[in-house]
Structures are given as C-alpha cells and as structure tokens.
Scaffold this motif. Structure first.
Motif, short mmCIF file in Angstrom:
data_model
loop_
_atom_site.label_atom_id
_atom_site.label_comp_id
_atom_site.label_asym_id
_atom_site.label_seq_id
_atom_site.Cartn_x
_atom_site.Cartn_y
_atom_site.Cartn_z
N LEU A 6 0.62 -1.06 0.05
CA LEU A 6 0.08 -0.08 -0.06
C LEU A 6 0.86 1.23 -0.11
O LEU A 6 0.51 2.24 -0.89
N LEU A 7 2.04 1.38 0.76
CA LEU A 7 2.80 2.33 0.83
C LEU A 7 3.40 2.73 -0.46
O LEU A 7 3.59 3.73 -0.99
N PHE A 11 2.80 5.77 -3.30
CA PHE A 11 3.93 6.56 -3.76
C PHE A 11 4.03 6.68 -5.28
O PHE A 11 4.04 7.66 -5.95
N LEU A 12 3.99 5.19 -5.98
CA LEU A 12 4.21 5.09 -7.41
C LEU A 12 3.05 5.97 -8.07
O LEU A 12 3.18 6.44 -9.13
N VAL A 13 1.73 5.73 -7.75
CA VAL A 13 0.51 6.54 -8.14
C VAL A 13 0.83 7.84 -8.28
O VAL A 13 0.36 8.68 -9.15
N GLY A 14 1.00 8.40 -7.06
CA GLY A 14 1.24 9.72 -6.83
C GLY A 14 2.54 10.28 -7.69
O GLY A 14 2.30 11.53 -8.50
N ASN A 15 3.44 9.78 -7.89
CA ASN A 15 4.70 10.02 -8.81
C ASN A 15 4.24 9.89 -10.07
O ASN A 15 4.68 10.71 -11.09
N LEU A 274 -2.99 -1.89 -8.11
CA LEU A 274 -2.53 -1.66 -6.66
C LEU A 274 -3.51 -2.62 -5.86
O LEU A 274 -2.79 -3.44 -5.06
N ALA A 275 -4.82 -2.48 -6.11
CA ALA A 275 -5.61 -3.36 -5.39
C ALA A 275 -5.78 -4.79 -5.68
O ALA A 275 -5.60 -5.38 -4.86
N LEU A 276 -5.32 -4.95 -6.86
CA LEU A 276 -5.16 -6.67 -7.24
C LEU A 276 -3.91 -6.88 -6.71
O LEU A 276 -3.88 -8.18 -6.20
N ALA A 277 -2.75 -6.23 -6.51
CA ALA A 277 -1.53 -6.61 -5.92
C ALA A 277 -1.77 -6.89 -4.46
O ALA A 277 -0.86 -7.40 -3.99
N MET A 278 -2.67 -6.15 -3.88
CA MET A 278 -2.99 -6.27 -2.59
C MET A 278 -3.88 -7.59 -2.35
O MET A 278 -3.55 -8.37 -1.22
N LEU A 279 -4.96 -7.52 -3.27
CA LEU A 279 -5.95 -8.95 -3.02
C LEU A 279 -5.47 -10.28 -3.18
O LEU A 279 -5.56 -11.17 -2.50
#
Length: 310
Positions: A6-7, A11-15, A274-279
């Motif tokens: 998540l962290l 960061f990657l989405v914001g960048n 990102l959601a899939l990477a966590m799910l």
C-alpha cells in the motif's frame, strides 16, 4: 505484506500523476511556442510589406494626386501594381485597404474614401492619432451575411507636401492561419489586447471574450497550469506575444481539454493494479493458511487420540 504494498503503491501512483502532469504541461507549452513563432513570422512579414507599400512612390502619387477626369483616376490606380501583387501573390493576406480623405479618390480596388462611419471606428481614430503601427481584430461581413474576423495591421501613411490623410489596413487571412496553426490535439485561441478572440479552432468562439483569466496590465503575462472550462478541468498555457515593430499585444492560449481525463484513466488503472496486488497475495495467503491450519488441526486431533490410546 499489505502495508508495504500500500505504501509503495501509493507513492508510485502519486509519482505517476506528477510525471503525467509535467508531460502534458511540457507538450502544451511546446505547442504554444509553435503558435507564437508562426504568428511572429506572419506579423513580421506583413509589417515589412506595409513598409514597402507605405513609402512606394506609386502609392504616394495616387494618394496625393488630383484627377480632372474619373478615367484618369482609374488609370492611375490600375498602374499601381504593388498593391495587386501583394494581394494576389501572398496567401497570408486576405485584403489590403487604404482609406484617404483625398476628395479626388473614389472607392476603387484597394482605395477607399474615408466616410463618417470610418472616422468613428476606434482603429481609425487610433491610427490617425499616432505614427506607430498596431494590430487589432476586425469584423467583416460577406455578401451572404456571413460574419468573419481577421487579425489586421493598421498604420498611418504619411503623405508628403499635402494636407490629406491616409490609413492602411492589411487583413491576415483566417484560412491561412487555420492551415498553419490548427492541430487535432489542442485548441488554440488568439485574442487582442481587449480580450476579443479573432482566431480559434472552434469558429463559434470568434468575437467573444477570452474565457480565461488574464492580467492585461502585465506586459509579458504568461501562465501554465489548470483552468476550468465548460465544467472540465483543462491544461492551459497562455503567453503574450509582442508583434514585430508594433505597439500591440496578442494573447496566445493553448488548451488541452482531455489531459486530465487521460490522467484520471491512467490513475484508475494504476489503482486497480495496486488493489489486485494487495488482494491476490492476500487471498493466496488466506487459503494456504486455512489449508495448513486444517492439516495441523487434524494432526493435533490424531496425536490427541493416540495419547489417550483411543
């Protein structure tokens, strides 16, 4: 596992958002520079043409001449080839008009008598009161009632040894500007000092006020950022152009109405990843944990039975 992903993902989405904003801003500024260079080139060429016409001996002679017969006047105008040459051979020129109060001059070809209506025009009063060249927008109507707008160079023609006055207007062809400036990716608006639009990718905007915030008191105003137009967030680049050898300012505005939409789409795609990477890892961990927990519980039960000699 979830917290680090998540962290790092946030960061990657914001960048990614920052990189895309800079990317669209750089492209927009580059296209604005392209339009500025085109307009500066055109205004410089038109100015040089106006210089040659202003001090051309034949033009001076016609404007200061006295004609006993109307036919003499027509012959004199027909002999001034420089006006026809520029008007017919330079595609950037829509029309050349010279207005004079010489009573021997009639409306014929490029020459026109100064009428009371012309004297009331702001551009004429400004040209008559100064020697400097300036640019302004003008509206014209064809024989079918269609309204057009043109960028125009206006200047006084100093006439030697006479009390007559003359003012020249050179209109830049809107079709020529469209072929040089138009692009399918961005919308370009060009307005004069009063904010009136004389060129736009959308012809419906002609004659309207610039729908963007501009500090007209700032001689070299420029802005690169976002503005809301028609309910949409848009990338906007505004720069001030000072035409060649003229006391005027033109405001070139370049707009990208689809940039933020594209960024939001890419951001949404990144959030889904990102959601899939966590799910997915969470589900894998959950099922394997349940599986091994079940095996351990079965083993524990069997050992318990063995210890009780069941």
């Amino acid at each position: 596992v979830v917290v680090p992903i998540l962290l790092i993902g946030s960061f990657l989405v914001g960048n990614t958002y920052k990189i895309l904003v800079n990317y669209h801003s750089d492209l927009l500024e580059s296209d604005n520079l392209r339009v500025r260079n085109i307009l500066y080139e055109i205004t410089a060429q038109i100015y040089n043409i106006s210089e040659e016409i202003t001090f051309h001996d034949d033009v001076q002679g016609v404007l200061t001449g006295r004609y006993g017969e109307r036919e003499w006047y027509y012959e004199a105008i027909d002999s001034v080839n420089v006006l026809d040459s520029y008007e017919n051979n330079y595609t950037e020129i829509q029309e050349i008009q010279i207005y004079t109060d010489n009573p021997y001059v009639e409306d014929y070809k490029q020459l026109h008598r100064i009428t009371p209506e012309i004297r009331e025009q702001d551009w004429y009063r400004k040209a008559d009161s100064q020697s400097a060249v300036f640019w302004t927008e003008m509206q014209r109507e064809d024989a079918y009632g269609n309204i057009y707008w043109n960028l125009c160079l206006v200047r006084k023609i100093p006439l030697i040894n006479t009390r007559y006055r003359a003012v020249m207007v050179i209109k830049v062809s809107d079709d020529y500007l469209r072929t040089r400036i138009d692009t399918s990716q961005y919308e370009n608006l060009v307005s004069a000092e009063d904010g009136c639009i004389f060129y736009c990718s959308d012809r419906k905007m002609y004659g309207k006020k610039l729908p963007l915030t501009v500090d007209y008191e700032e001689p070299y105003y420029q802005y690169l950022g976002r503005e809301e137009m028609n309910g949409k967030q848009c990338f906007v680049s505004i720069f001030t152009l000072h035409p060649y050898q003229a006391e005027s300012r033109l405001y070139i505005s370049t707009i990208n109405a689809e940039g933020y939409k594209s960024i939001r789409y890419i951001q949404g795609f990144c959030v889904v990843i990102l959601a899939l990477a966590m799910l997915i890892p969470g589900l894998i961990i959950y099922f394997f944990t349940n599986y091994f927990t079940g095996r351990v519980n079965v083993l524990r039960q069997e050992m318990h039975k063995a210890s009780n000699q069941d």
